[in-house]
Design a protein around this motif. Structure first.
Motif, PDB file in Angstrom:
ATOM      1  N   CYS A 101      36.273  39.344  43.987  1.00 26.38           N
ATOM      2  CA  CYS A 101      37.551  39.807  43.474  1.00 26.38           C
ATOM      3  C   CYS A 101      38.640  39.203  44.348  1.00 26.38           C
ATOM      4  CB  CYS A 101      37.661  41.330  43.538  1.00 26.38           C
ATOM      5  SG  CYS A 101      36.605  42.204  42.377  1.00 26.38           S
TER       6      CYS A 101
ATOM      7  N   GLY B 204      43.115  39.415  44.712  1.00 24.78           N
ATOM      8  CA  GLY B 204      44.274  40.101  44.164  1.00 24.78           C
ATOM      9  C   GLY B 204      45.405  40.212  45.152  1.00 24.78           C
TER      10      GLY B 204
ATOM     11  N   ALA C  89      47.533  44.188  41.854  1.00 26.70           N
ATOM     12  CA  ALA C  89      46.842  43.548  40.734  1.00 26.70           C
ATOM     13  C   ALA C  89      45.658  42.775  41.278  1.00 26.70           C
ATOM     14  CB  ALA C  89      47.780  42.608  39.983  1.00 26.70           C
TER      15      ALA C  89
ATOM     16  N   ILE D 191      41.939  40.318  40.041  1.00 22.62           N
ATOM     17  CA  ILE D 191      41.174  39.615  39.012  1.00 22.62           C
ATOM     18  C   ILE D 191      39.817  39.281  39.611  1.00 22.62           C
ATOM     19  CG2 ILE D 191      42.142  37.363  39.680  1.00 22.62           C
ATOM     20  CD1 ILE D 191      42.130  36.635  36.674  1.00 22.62           C
TER      21      ILE D 191
ATOM     22  N   THR E 229      40.835  41.824  34.713  1.00 20.70           N
ATOM     23  CA  THR E 229      41.996  42.179  35.545  1.00 20.70           C
ATOM     24  C   THR E 229      42.170  43.680  35.659  1.00 20.70           C
ATOM     25  OG1 THR E 229      43.475  42.034  33.632  1.00 20.70           O
ATOM     26  CG2 THR E 229      43.226  40.050  34.989  1.00 20.70           C
ATOM     27  N   GLU E 230      42.880  44.070  36.703  1.00 24.22           N
ATOM     28  CA  GLU E 230      43.186  45.472  36.956  1.00 24.22           C
ATOM     29  C   GLU E 230      44.575  45.513  37.568  1.00 24.22           C
ATOM     30  OE1 GLU E 230      40.847  47.942  36.425  1.00 24.22           O
ATOM     31  OE2 GLU E 230      42.047  49.615  37.140  1.00 24.22           O
ATOM     32  N   TYR E 231      45.400  46.522  37.158  1.00 22.51           N
ATOM     33  CA  TYR E 231      46.770  46.618  37.649  1.00 22.51           C
ATOM     34  C   TYR E 231      47.104  48.016  38.129  1.00 22.51           C
ATOM     35  CZ  TYR E 231      47.697  42.168  35.264  1.00 22.51           C
ATOM     36  OH  TYR E 231      47.690  40.854  34.855  1.00 22.51           O
TER      37      TYR E 231
ATOM     38  N   THR F  42      51.829  39.935  35.865  1.00 22.18           N
ATOM     39  CA  THR F  42      50.644  39.315  35.288  1.00 22.18           C
ATOM     40  C   THR F  42      49.932  38.504  36.359  1.00 22.18           C
ATOM     41  OG1 THR F  42      51.711  39.126  33.122  1.00 22.18           O
ATOM     42  CG2 THR F  42      49.740  37.796  33.498  1.00 22.18           C
ATOM     43  N   ILE F  43      48.654  38.796  36.541  1.00 24.20           N
ATOM     44  CA  ILE F  43      47.854  38.055  37.506  1.00 24.20           C
ATOM     45  C   ILE F  43      46.999  37.035  36.763  1.00 24.20           C
ATOM     46  CG2 ILE F  43      45.919  39.703  37.507  1.00 24.20           C
ATOM     47  CD1 ILE F  43      45.671  39.172  40.551  1.00 24.20           C
ATOM     48  N   SER F  44      46.848  35.868  37.373  1.00 24.68           N
ATOM     49  CA  SER F  44      46.018  34.830  36.778  1.00 24.68           C
ATOM     50  C   SER F  44      45.509  33.920  37.879  1.00 24.68           C
ATOM     51  CB  SER F  44      46.803  34.020  35.745  1.00 24.68           C
ATOM     52  OG  SER F  44      47.893  33.358  36.354  1.00 24.68           O
ATOM     53  N   LYS F  45      44.485  33.132  37.546  1.00 20.67           N
ATOM     54  CA  LYS F  45      43.983  32.192  38.544  1.00 20.67           C
ATOM     55  C   LYS F  45      43.688  30.853  37.906  1.00 20.67           C
ATOM     56  CE  LYS F  45      39.339  34.327  38.386  1.00 20.67           C
ATOM     57  NZ  LYS F  45      38.380  33.280  38.091  1.00 20.67           N
TER      58      LYS F  45
ATOM     59  N   LEU G  47      36.165  45.635  40.420  1.00 19.82           N
ATOM     60  CA  LEU G  47      37.627  45.561  40.460  1.00 19.82           C
ATOM     61  C   LEU G  47      38.286  46.868  40.900  1.00 19.82           C
ATOM     62  CD1 LEU G  47      38.799  43.516  37.341  1.00 19.82           C
ATOM     63  CD2 LEU G  47      39.307  43.042  39.755  1.00 19.82           C
TER      64      LEU G  47
END
Length: 126
Positions: A33, A35, A49, A51, A57-59, A68-71, A103
């Motif tokens: 994980c 974040g 947040a 990922i 994902t988790e917020y 917004t989380i992204s990779k 997560l």
């Protein structure tokens, strides 16, 4: 050895946007994980947040719909798009990663066993 380096913090007015980036290197596990955590002056650290390696994902409730989380796996980079920022989002933001946890506990139990970046400051003025 995993290393994390954050960038992208700054100062904005309420309602503004910022993008945080975290460059990651040295991964050895396939399941992890990664974040963002934050800590404001005088307050406890909280998970914002996260990922996992499968893209789930988790917020934190207070940022849902705004962050917004992204990779980008090709670039080994984690992103956090922060929109409609509020003064209560002011904090130092840290990129954190930990191998193989789920997560929810990663984000909500402090990730004390994880690797932490040095942090980047986000300041939101009224």
């Amino acid at each position: 050895q995993v290393q994390l380096a954050e960038s992208g913090g700054g100062s904005v007015q309420s309602g503004g946007s910022l993008r945080l980036s975290c460059a990651a290197s040295g991964y050895t596990g396939a399941s992890y994980c990664i974040g963002w955590f934050r800590q404001a002056l005088g307050k406890e650290r909280e998970g914002v947040a996260a990922i996992d390696s499968d893209g789930a994902t988790e917020y934190l409730d207070s940022v849902k719909g705004r962050f917004t989380i992204s990779k980008d796996n090709a670039k080994n980079t984690l992103l956090l798009e922060m929109n409609n920022l509020k003064p209560e989002d002011t904090a130092s933001y840290f990129c954190v990663t930990e191998e193989a946890p789920a997560l929810w506990p990663f984000l909500n139990l402090g990730a004390q066993g994880g690797v932490w970046g040095q942090g980047t400051q986000v300041t939101v003025s009224p």
